[in-house]
Design a protein around this motif. Structure first.
Motif, PDB file in Angstrom:
ATOM      1  N   GLY A 254      28.476  17.876  -3.759  1.00 25.22           N
ATOM      2  CA  GLY A 254      28.034  16.667  -3.463  1.00 25.22           C
ATOM      3  C   GLY A 254      28.980  16.068  -2.530  1.00 25.22           C
ATOM      4  N   SER A 255      29.923  16.720  -2.265  1.00 30.40           N
ATOM      5  CA  SER A 255      31.458  16.056  -1.614  1.00 30.40           C
ATOM      6  C   SER A 255      30.746  16.442  -0.285  1.00 30.40           C
ATOM      7  CB  SER A 255      32.662  16.931  -2.026  1.00 30.40           C
ATOM      8  OG  SER A 255      32.629  18.080  -1.845  1.00 30.40           O
ATOM      9  N   GLY A 256      30.138  17.228   0.236  1.00 32.45           N
ATOM     10  CA  GLY A 256      29.801  17.238   1.721  1.00 32.45           C
ATOM     11  C   GLY A 256      30.043  18.615   2.539  1.00 32.45           C
ATOM     12  N   LYS A 257      30.478  19.583   1.536  1.00 36.78           N
ATOM     13  CA  LYS A 257      30.813  20.873   2.010  1.00 36.78           C
ATOM     14  C   LYS A 257      29.903  21.654   2.868  1.00 36.78           C
ATOM     15  CE  LYS A 257      31.770  22.515  -1.954  1.00 36.78           C
ATOM     16  NZ  LYS A 257      31.173  21.240  -2.727  1.00 36.78           N
ATOM     17  N   SER A 258      28.688  21.763   2.206  1.00 36.74           N
ATOM     18  CA  SER A 258      27.818  22.530   3.044  1.00 36.74           C
ATOM     19  C   SER A 258      27.094  21.535   4.278  1.00 36.74           C
ATOM     20  CB  SER A 258      26.377  22.466   2.046  1.00 36.74           C
ATOM     21  OG  SER A 258      26.627  23.283   0.981  1.00 36.74           O
TER      22      SER A 258
HETATM   23  N1  LIG Z   1      19.009  16.532   4.055  1.00 37.90           N
HETATM   24  C1  LIG Z   1      19.644  15.794   3.287  1.00 37.90           C
HETATM   25  N2  LIG Z   1      19.290  14.532   3.393  1.00 37.90           N
HETATM   26  C2  LIG Z   1      19.603  13.553   2.457  1.00 37.90           C
HETATM   27  N3  LIG Z   1      20.848  13.383   1.890  1.00 37.90           N
HETATM   28  C3  LIG Z   1      21.704  14.717   2.239  1.00 37.90           C
HETATM   29  C4  LIG Z   1      21.005  15.825   2.839  1.00 37.90           C
HETATM   30  N4  LIG Z   1      21.757  16.810   2.795  1.00 37.90           N
HETATM   31  C5  LIG Z   1      22.614  16.561   1.990  1.00 37.90           C
HETATM   32  N5  LIG Z   1      22.739  15.244   1.711  1.00 37.90           N
HETATM   33  C6  LIG Z   1      23.630  14.428   0.994  1.00 37.90           C
HETATM   34  O1  LIG Z   1      24.839  14.763   1.458  1.00 37.90           O
HETATM   35  C7  LIG Z   1      25.653  14.888   0.428  1.00 37.90           C
HETATM   36  C8  LIG Z   1      26.483  16.042   0.467  1.00 37.90           C
HETATM   37  O2  LIG Z   1      25.689  17.420   0.357  1.00 37.90           O
HETATM   38  P1  LIG Z   1      26.272  18.836   0.493  1.00 37.90           P
HETATM   39  O3  LIG Z   1      25.135  19.735   0.113  1.00 37.90           O
HETATM   40  O4  LIG Z   1      26.962  18.924   1.730  1.00 37.90           O
HETATM   41  O5  LIG Z   1      27.117  18.813  -0.731  1.00 37.90           O
HETATM   42  P2  LIG Z   1      28.066  20.367  -1.110  1.00 37.90           P
HETATM   43  O6  LIG Z   1      29.341  19.681  -1.224  1.00 37.90           O
HETATM   44  O7  LIG Z   1      27.713  21.451  -0.451  1.00 37.90           O
HETATM   45  O8  LIG Z   1      27.615  20.330  -2.885  1.00 37.90           O
HETATM   46  P3  LIG Z   1      27.355  21.795  -3.590  1.00 37.90           P
HETATM   47  O9  LIG Z   1      28.835  22.245  -4.096  1.00 37.90           O
HETATM   48  O10 LIG Z   1      26.591  21.093  -4.637  1.00 37.90           O
HETATM   49  O11 LIG Z   1      26.634  22.686  -2.726  1.00 37.90           O
HETATM   50  C9  LIG Z   1      25.005  14.806  -1.066  1.00 37.90           C
HETATM   51  O12 LIG Z   1      25.209  13.561  -1.470  1.00 37.90           O
HETATM   52  C10 LIG Z   1      23.689  14.704  -0.613  1.00 37.90           C
HETATM   53  O13 LIG Z   1      22.770  13.995  -1.349  1.00 37.90           O
END
Ligand SMILES: Nc1ncnc2c1ncn2[C@@H]1O[C@H](COP(=O)(O)OP(=O)(O)OP(=O)(O)O)[C@@H](O)[C@H]1O
Ligand SMILES: [Mg+2]
Lengths: 287, 388
Positions: free
Chosen positions: B62-66
């Motif tokens: 959830g830190s925003g990597k994706s």
């Molecule tokens: N389409 C979206 N609509 C609303 N919020 C989103 C959306 N995509 C991501 N988020 C929010 O943005 C934040 C980052 O999400 P992201 O998927 O980038 O996390 P991540 O670092 O890839 O996590 P993980 O390791 O679980 O894959 C999260 O708080 C998520 O709830």
């Protein structure tokens, strides 16, 4: 008494007047416009009625085998047709079959593109949804009147009435099917640079196929439900038999024709369903 | 191709633009969610990724990597900020240019695979080339090559749902590699693989980057993987960039407790190398030095030995005793009195240096650079401090 807020008489008159105007001005061009469909229907009808009965049964059996890859089913379909003939309703059955095929074909050519547009443009969807509700709930006799005025009695208004009644489920299910496509999968296709057309034809439509096939199945069922109504405005066939049965209080005549309609319904239902299942067999999810 | 991003903000919700000012004024992720119902995805991210680099992004779930990695090919539009790839402004591209960019320059491996369930493994792999409009024969050839590379030969005509998770992930990998892009975006691309295949894929990726000079952005939760692959590592927290740096920088000087918590369990002996425990030589002499001079130097420095260089290459050691012997025997060169030294490469992992140090009972170990030139000694004190 509810107070009269405005003159509904006037409103009715205006509507009548504009329909009259439409009819006098455009009836000819409408007729010209629909001529190809009429030609197609007449050709198909003559083909089915003119061909020897066993060849029709063979072709239908062949088609249902192509759709299902199942000999048992295709034999069943042949039996259903044979049953219609045995009831002494072969000729009427062929007339109805021709009407069904043309109405279904037109429904598919109209319904799928509209469904695609609805899935692609939210605005269009917002306009279409209430319109579809109206199409499905408005008693068909209401739109039969102007349709008959425009096209006269006969096959063309019957096709139109059938399509208006039968196409909404196909439109809805096409729209739904496309919307249900896994967004991750669609994103992957965008990531590789697919344009709108490539996304639609290569990913969205194939994945929506099970739903679209269910829609086609629904459409054929609803089209069959319209045959009696269609016969009121001059479409011949099984519906007309039912109508005669009602008018003359001949229960037997009505019942046999009703059974033949059911036989046709089962035939359409099974063939479209098994085609849908086979087309979507390769794409089950990992679940 | 290098990637530069500048001041990227991404806010998810109904009216992201309206919240931008608040975020720029310093409102954090939790406060923003409470106050406005908007999620702060990315908060003022600026990064430079050099061409040919493997750039690793880490951070908790959830830190925003994706979210961040999807900005590089504009699968997600930023709320504010600039993205430049190879000097071209990605934000300024029209649909056509963007499609072209995605077809030829950049491809992506997805965290949740994103395979096409209605296509066979081969068709999935060849998808990028199909979109480019390449002929069937040519795209099958390339797709088959990459399927073989990821170890999926023989599965070409299966559908994705017939494969295991790890196999599906490898199809995603092959699909991304088949278009031969200059930039690879890999979102937890190895997460579903078993350790053996994972190691193999890591090696392959390193090879690929070395031989073809690809720029690779790699997301992982596994610090060992990050340290092994990454030329540079960025750490995200709640959409903010906490630290970027080389693996050593992250490991040796973590920016804050969050990063510290990240690295505390890492096996440093496997990550740090001899170069990290370098200690310069106290006393160096050359082969041409006179034994008497050398003896004098050793004595005056109060050490036991001096290292003997020829140019910048280490020839060996001369101990005080041997120097004395050379003087007594009136030798005119140190040549015959040298003792051999064990040498390690500066890239050698400490894991391998440690046993050498122990079995040699305290004899010094020399460190050489890539060209075999002498750099210094392995420092026992530094080594113990880092590994213990
Ligand atoms: N389409 C979206 N609509 C609303 N919020 C989103 C959306 N995509 C991501 N988020 C929010 O943005 C934040 C980052 O999400 P992201 O998927 O980038 O996390 P991540 O670092 O890839 O996590 P993980 O390791 O679980 O894959 C999260 O708080 C998520 O709830
Ligand atoms: Mg993620």
């Amino acid at each position: 008494m509810f107070p009269e807020l405005f003159s509904t008489r006037e409103l009715r008159k205006t509507i009548d007047g504009s329909v009259d105007w439409l009819v006098t001005e455009y009836a000819d061009s409408f007729e010209a416009l629909t001529q190809p469909f009429l030609t197609l229907l007449i050709w198909l009808e003559q083909l089915l009625r003119g061909a020897p009965w066993w060849s029709v049964i063979l072709v239908i059996a062949g088609l249902s085998f192509a759709a299902s890859r199942n000999w048992l089913m295709s034999a069943g379909m042949a039996t259903l047709l044979f049953f219609i003939g045995a009831l002494g309703l072969w000729d009427q059955g062929m007339q109805t079959l021709a009407l069904m095929l043309v109405a279904t074909g037109l429904s598919v050519t109209i319904g799928i593109p509209i469904g695609i547009l609805m899935a692609s443009y939210d605005r269009f969807r917002k306009v279409m949804l209430p319109l579809l509700d109206v199409m499905q709930t408005m008693p068909s006799f209401v739109y039969l009147i102007p349709v008959v005025m425009l096209f006269g009695l006969g096959k063309v208004p019957a096709i139109f009435a059938t399509i208006i009644y039968a196409v909404p489920p196909l439109i809805r299910l096409t729209d739904l099917g496309i919307r249900l496509v896994d967004p991750d999968v669609l994103e992957a296709s965008r990531a590789f640079g697919a344009n709108r057309r490539q996304q639609m034809l290569g990913v969205q439509l194939p994945l929506a196929l099970p739903n679209i096939m269910a829609g086609i199945n629904q459409t054929t069922m609803m089209a069959l439900a319209m045959v009696v109504v269609a016969s009121m405005i001059g479409a011949r066939g099984l519906g007309q038999e039912v109508l005669i049965g009602i008018n003359r209080l001949e229960v037997g005549r009505g019942l046999l024709a009703g059974l033949a309609i059911v036989a046709l319904a089962i035939l359409f239902d099974r063939v479209t369903q098994s085609l849908g299942q086979r087309l979507s067999a390769g794409q089950k999810d990992a679940s | 191709m290098n990637i530069q991003i500048r001041n990227i903000y991404k806010i998810f919700g109904k009216k992201p633009e309206a919240q931008l000012a608040k975020v720029k004024d310093g409102m954090g992720k939790d406060d923003l969610l409470d106050a406005t119902g908007h999620t702060l995805g990315l908060d003022n991210i600026s990064l430079d990724i050099d061409a040919g680099q493997i750039f690793v992004i880490m951070g908790l779930s959830g830190s925003g990597k994706s979210t961040l990695i999807r900005h590089f090919n504009r699968l997600i539009e930023p709320t504010d900020g600039h993205i430049m790839v190879d000097g071209n402004d990605v934000m300024a591209m029209n649909d056509q240019e963007l499609e072209d960019f995605r077809r030829h320059k950049i491809s992506m491996v997805f965290q949740r695979f994103g395979l096409f369930p209605h296509k066979t493994v081969l068709e999935n792999t060849a998808y990028g080339l199909q979109v480019q409009g390449l002929g069937q024969a040519e795209r099958d050839k390339k797709a088959n090559y990459w399927l073989e590379q990821v170890g999926l030969k023989g599965f070409e005509s299966q559908h994705p749902h017939q494969l295991s998770g790890g196999m599906q992930q490898r199809v995603g990998l092959a699909r991304a590699l088949t278009t031969d892009p200059e930039i690879l975006l890999m979102d937890e691309a190895f997460s579903a693989l078993d350790p053996l295949i994972r190691r193999e894929m890591q090696d392959q990726l390193l090879d690929l980057q070395k031989s073809l000079n690809k720029t690779i952005v790699f997301i992982t939760h596994d610090l060992d993987e990050a340290l092994r692959l990454g030329d540079k590592i960025a750490i995200l927290r709640d959409g903010k960039l906490v630290q970027t740096g080389s693996p050593e920088e992250i490991l040796l000087s973590p920016a804050d407790d969050y990063v510290q918590a990240f690295i505390q369990d890492v096996n440093r002996a496997r990550v740090l190398t001899a170069g990290h425990v370098l200690q310069p030589a106290k006393l160096t002499v050359t082969l041409k030095s006179q034994p008497a001079q050398v003896l004098e130097l050793i004595r005056s420095n109060g050490t036991d030995y001096a290292c003997v260089l020829d140019g910048r290459h280490l020839k060996g050691l001369i101990t005080q005793l041997d120097a004395q012997r050379a003087c007594q025997e009136q030798a005119d060169s140190l040549h015959n009195y040298l003792s051999a030294v064990h040498t390690v490469h500066c890239d050698t992992e400490l894991e391998q240096v440690l046993p050498e140090l122990l079995t040699r009972h305290g004899a010094p170990i020399a460190v050489t650079d890539n060209d075999g030139q002498f750099e210094g000694w392995v420092s026992r004190e530094k080594l113990i401090a880092l590994v213990a």
